[in-house]
Scaffold this motif. Structure first.
Motif, short mmCIF file in Angstrom:
data_model
loop_
_atom_site.label_atom_id
_atom_site.label_comp_id
_atom_site.label_asym_id
_atom_site.label_seq_id
_atom_site.Cartn_x
_atom_site.Cartn_y
_atom_site.Cartn_z
N ALA A 327 58.26 -107.17 -32.82
CA ALA A 327 57.30 -106.40 -33.63
C ALA A 327 56.08 -107.25 -33.95
CB ALA A 327 57.97 -105.92 -34.91
N GLN A 328 56.31 -108.53 -34.22
CA GLN A 328 55.21 -109.47 -34.50
C GLN A 328 54.23 -109.49 -33.33
OE1 GLN A 328 55.01 -112.16 -37.09
NE2 GLN A 328 53.02 -112.59 -36.19
N ARG A 329 54.80 -109.54 -32.12
CA ARG A 329 53.98 -109.64 -30.92
C ARG A 329 53.17 -108.35 -30.72
NH1 ARG A 329 55.59 -112.76 -25.61
NH2 ARG A 329 53.43 -113.28 -25.29
N LEU A 330 53.84 -107.20 -30.93
CA LEU A 330 53.14 -105.92 -30.79
C LEU A 330 52.02 -105.81 -31.81
CD1 LEU A 330 52.82 -103.07 -29.65
CD2 LEU A 330 54.59 -102.30 -31.23
N ARG A 331 52.31 -106.21 -33.06
CA ARG A 331 51.30 -106.09 -34.11
C ARG A 331 50.10 -106.98 -33.82
NH1 ARG A 331 52.82 -107.50 -40.19
NH2 ARG A 331 52.21 -109.56 -39.45
N VAL B 233 35.42 -114.42 -27.95
CA VAL B 233 36.50 -115.21 -27.40
C VAL B 233 36.84 -116.41 -28.29
CG1 VAL B 233 35.07 -116.61 -25.84
CG2 VAL B 233 37.44 -116.13 -25.27
N GLY B 234 35.82 -116.99 -28.96
CA GLY B 234 36.09 -118.11 -29.86
C GLY B 234 36.97 -117.70 -31.03
N THR B 235 36.62 -116.59 -31.67
CA THR B 235 37.44 -116.09 -32.78
C THR B 235 38.83 -115.73 -32.28
OG1 THR B 235 35.96 -114.22 -32.50
CG2 THR B 235 36.08 -115.15 -34.67
N PHE B 236 38.88 -115.18 -31.06
CA PHE B 236 40.16 -114.75 -30.52
C PHE B 236 41.09 -115.96 -30.32
CE2 PHE B 236 43.02 -113.82 -26.99
CZ PHE B 236 43.66 -112.71 -27.50
N ILE B 237 40.55 -117.03 -29.75
CA ILE B 237 41.38 -118.23 -29.52
C ILE B 237 41.85 -118.80 -30.86
CG2 ILE B 237 41.35 -120.61 -28.67
CD1 ILE B 237 39.40 -119.63 -26.48
N GLN B 238 40.93 -118.88 -31.81
CA GLN B 238 41.31 -119.39 -33.12
C GLN B 238 42.44 -118.55 -33.73
OE1 GLN B 238 39.32 -118.17 -36.41
NE2 GLN B 238 39.72 -119.95 -37.68
N ASN B 239 42.31 -117.24 -33.56
CA ASN B 239 43.31 -116.32 -34.10
C ASN B 239 44.68 -116.53 -33.46
OD1 ASN B 239 43.93 -114.22 -35.84
ND2 ASN B 239 43.81 -112.73 -34.18
N GLN B 240 44.69 -116.84 -32.16
CA GLN B 240 45.97 -117.05 -31.48
C GLN B 240 46.69 -118.27 -32.06
OE1 GLN B 240 47.38 -114.84 -29.26
NE2 GLN B 240 45.61 -113.75 -30.04
N PHE B 241 45.91 -119.26 -32.52
CA PHE B 241 46.55 -120.47 -33.04
C PHE B 241 46.87 -120.33 -34.53
CE2 PHE B 241 44.94 -122.17 -29.13
CZ PHE B 241 45.93 -123.06 -28.77
N THR B 242 46.33 -119.32 -35.21
CA THR B 242 46.63 -119.17 -36.64
C THR B 242 47.45 -117.92 -36.89
OG1 THR B 242 44.47 -118.13 -36.97
CG2 THR B 242 44.62 -120.48 -37.38
N THR B 243 46.80 -116.79 -37.14
CA THR B 243 47.52 -115.58 -37.54
C THR B 243 48.53 -115.11 -36.50
OG1 THR B 243 45.29 -114.97 -38.13
CG2 THR B 243 47.02 -113.51 -38.85
N ALA B 244 48.10 -115.07 -35.22
CA ALA B 244 48.98 -114.52 -34.20
C ALA B 244 50.07 -115.51 -33.79
CB ALA B 244 48.16 -114.12 -32.97
N ARG B 245 49.82 -116.81 -34.05
CA ARG B 245 50.79 -117.85 -33.73
C ARG B 245 51.29 -117.78 -32.30
NH1 ARG B 245 52.64 -116.53 -39.02
NH2 ARG B 245 54.06 -115.06 -38.09
#
Lengths: 341, 277
Positions: A327-331, B233-245
């Motif tokens: 779910a985390q991944r989908l969100r 893309v910059g915000t996106f990469i940052q987001n992958q390392f923080t919120t999206a983990r």
């Protein structure tokens, strides 16, 4: 500078190195959970030096301590991070014999769902997210569903946080805050997409200043942030949405990597002290999890609805829970889609 | 310089580059082929999934939009910087003062300067207040939290990076060349178009590179001035390392971005059949 005035400080500096080093504790905390005297008083009373580092989000804290040799002894994750951090082996088991004041916790925090035995955490601060409204500009939205009303077009903001935005959408749909089935997340995403054209922006702390300046009719925000705004602009009103809202608790933990667990226990026990907790609550506008502290607060703070909702209001609130991995991944994907739309 | 002395003198810089560019690059490459840990970090097994996800039109769209925004900002920088650089290069007395003024913004952190723009552009900010006081508008203009604000912020932040290489190229030009063109009957704009501008080409290329590439990767400015409504893309990469983990996917996107930039540079070098810069 004569040679002697140079020589003396140099010598005393050398002596400082030779003296046994002061005991030091490294505390990693949210930026708003220490009052001015909290740390100095602890240092005076115990002789333990505290090094404070601050973070702005659970993700940031987790990324730093994940390695297991970050150097921090104490941290303050939110309740829905306790389970995952425990499973990752990052948390030390608390020694209850060293925590003399644990029974001071309010009943609902004495056996919390995320750690019923308080084996790994001490809940200390809690709060809600809801709506901050400016009655001078527009009718007050009493529910999250009102934030989809074109009446507020371009005059509202939502938090820049997937859990909060989709949480509000789920409450609008009458579904549980922690619903994690793909259909629930998709439905919440569709609602959020419909709402996006009405929003000025997705903002966290910045929304406070825009509300005080009278640029926004309403925003989704945290109770603490809302109270800071209300204190400088008393006409603003914090609303606990009628269709439901989110609750969180920030809990003190001792990291497993810590080599000073006894000092850390001492610090946690100090934070459980009523006068210390009262000072923090009064200065930083955060609700405390310790029973009886409210009586010690100055009258205006003790009566703040923003921080201390009635039992009846609280029944509409739901505690955030960790999301299952799929779910985390989908969100995350849906959130990226929402932001790119 | 003897061979050994040269090796010795180059060693510190080479080591530093290997440690600060080479090693992180290898770490990124390894991360991009691993699986995500649920709460950040990476774990086995090795996989190509992160690379396959790049083919998703959602992410290609973000990349394309970032290129567009960076290209537009670079173009605006060039149009603003060229007259300025030319003026400074041809002024006789206050050259150093003018150059110091171009560099002045670097004395303050970019974060603080971007916040200052937020205060200027807000509904109750200076710009809207002045326009309303002057009676030119009756309601505040929506200046903040849109693409216009993002491009403005990017142009503002990167203008010095365009001015300095242009100045360096223009300053080297012998003024006699323009005079010779005039003697041979070229009007002022013809001399500019056919002499000054072509000779400034290396400066333009350097300025475009120094502006375009940072514009492409920045996350601070789009995040603050775009109000989280826009994603680059910059915000996106940052987001992958923080919120999206999702560190592996974040690594894959960074490497893909690097690859695209390198391919473009390589194509440019091939086209001109000359060394870069």
């Amino acid at each position: 500078m004569t040679r002697r005035t140079f020589f003396l400080p140099a010598l005393s500096g050398l002596a400082g190195c030779l003296r046994p080093r002061r005991r030091r504790l490294n505390v990693f905390n949210w930026s708003n959970y220490t009052a001015r005297q909290t740390l100095p008083r602890f240092e005076r009373e115990t002789g333990i030096e505290v090094r404070l580092g601050v973070y702005e989000s659970d993700e940031e804290m987790l990324a730093r301590v994940l390695s297991g040799n970050s150097g921090w002894d104490v941290a303050f994750p939110s309740n829905y991070y306790i389970g995952p951090m425990r499973d990752l082996g990052l948390l030390a088991r608390l020694d209850h014999r060293r925590l003399s004041r644990l029974d001071a916790l309010e009943a609902r925090f004495a056996r919390p769902s995320w750690d019923p035995g308080l084996d790994h955490c001490v809940p200390l601060y809690w709060g809600s997210s809801g709506i901050l409204a400016n009655p001078q500009l527009a009718p007050v939205p009493e529910a999250y569903s009102s934030l989809w009303d074109p009446l507020y077009a371009r005059r509202i903001t939502m938090l820049d946080d997937p859990a909060e935005v989709y949480g509000a959408a789920l409450k609008k749909l009458g579904r549980p805050l922690n619903a994690s089935a793909p259909a629930d997340l998709q439905a919440a995403h569709t609602e959020a997409l419909r709402q996006k054209p009405l929003l000025r922006a997705y903002l966290n702390a910045e929304a406070r200043d825009l509300m005080v300046a009278g640029e926004l009719a309403a925003c989704q925000t945290w109770a603490t942030t809302a109270q800071q705004a209300i204190s400088s602009a008393p006409h603003l009103r914090y609303v606990y949405p009628e269709d439901g809202f989110a609750l969180y608790a920030d809990c003190a933990v001792i990291l497993r990597e810590s080599r000073r667990k006894d000092l850390a226990s001492l610090f946690l026990d100090y934070l459980l002290r009523a006068d210390v907790a009262a000072e923090i609550a009064a200065e930083t506008f955060t609700a405390t999890a310790i029973a009886g502290v409210r009586k010690l607060l100055p009258e205006p703070v003790a009566r703040m609805e923003t921080l201390f909702p009635s039992e009846e209001t609280l029944r509409r609130g739901e505690w955030f829970e960790p999301l299952p991995a799929a779910a985390q991944r989908l969100r995350d994907r849906l959130w990226t889609e929402l932001k790119s739309a | 310089m003897t061979g050994r002395l040269r090796t010795l003198a180059l060693a510190p810089a080479a080591t530093l580059l290997a440690l600060t560019v080479g090693a992180p690059f290898l770490i990124l490459a390894a991360y991009a082929c691993l699986s995500r840990g649920v709460y950040g970090g990476v774990m086995p097994p090795w996989t190509l999934e992160n690379w396959q996800r790049l083919a998703d039109p959602l992410y290609a769209g973000i990349l394309a939009r970032s290129f567009l925004v960076a290209a537009l900002s670079t173009l605006l920088c060039l149009l603003l910087a060229f007259p300025l650089a030319l003026y400074i290069a041809r002024s006789t007395r206050r050259k150093n003062l003018l150059l110091a003024l171009v560099m002045l913004p670097f004395w303050t952190s970019l974060l603080v300067r971007t916040w200052a723009w937020m205060f200027l552009l807000r509904d109750t900010g200076l710009v809207n207040m002045l326009l309303m006081k002057a009676g030119l508008i009756s309601a505040p203009l929506p200046l903040l939290y849109n693409w216009g604000a993002v491009v403005l912020g990017l142009v503002y932040a990167h203008l010095p990076f365009m001015v300095l290489p242009l100045y360096a190229a223009l300053e080297r030009q012998d003024p006699a060349l323009a005079e010779a063109a005039a003697d041979l009957g070229a009007r002022e704009w013809q001399a500019f178009w056919r002499v000054t501008l072509p000779l400034a080409a290396p400066g333009i290329r350097a300025g475009v590179l120094l502006t375009f590439i940072p514009c492409l990767g920045t996350f601070l400015i789009p995040d603050l001035l775009g109000g989280g409504r826009t994603i680059l893309v910059g915000t996106f990469i940052q987001n992958q390392f923080t919120t999206a983990r999702d560190w592996p996917f974040g690594s894959a996107v960074s490497l893909a971005l690097m690859a695209v930039v390198l391919v473009l540079l390589w194509a440019e070098v091939r086209r001109r059949k000359e060394p870069l810069l």
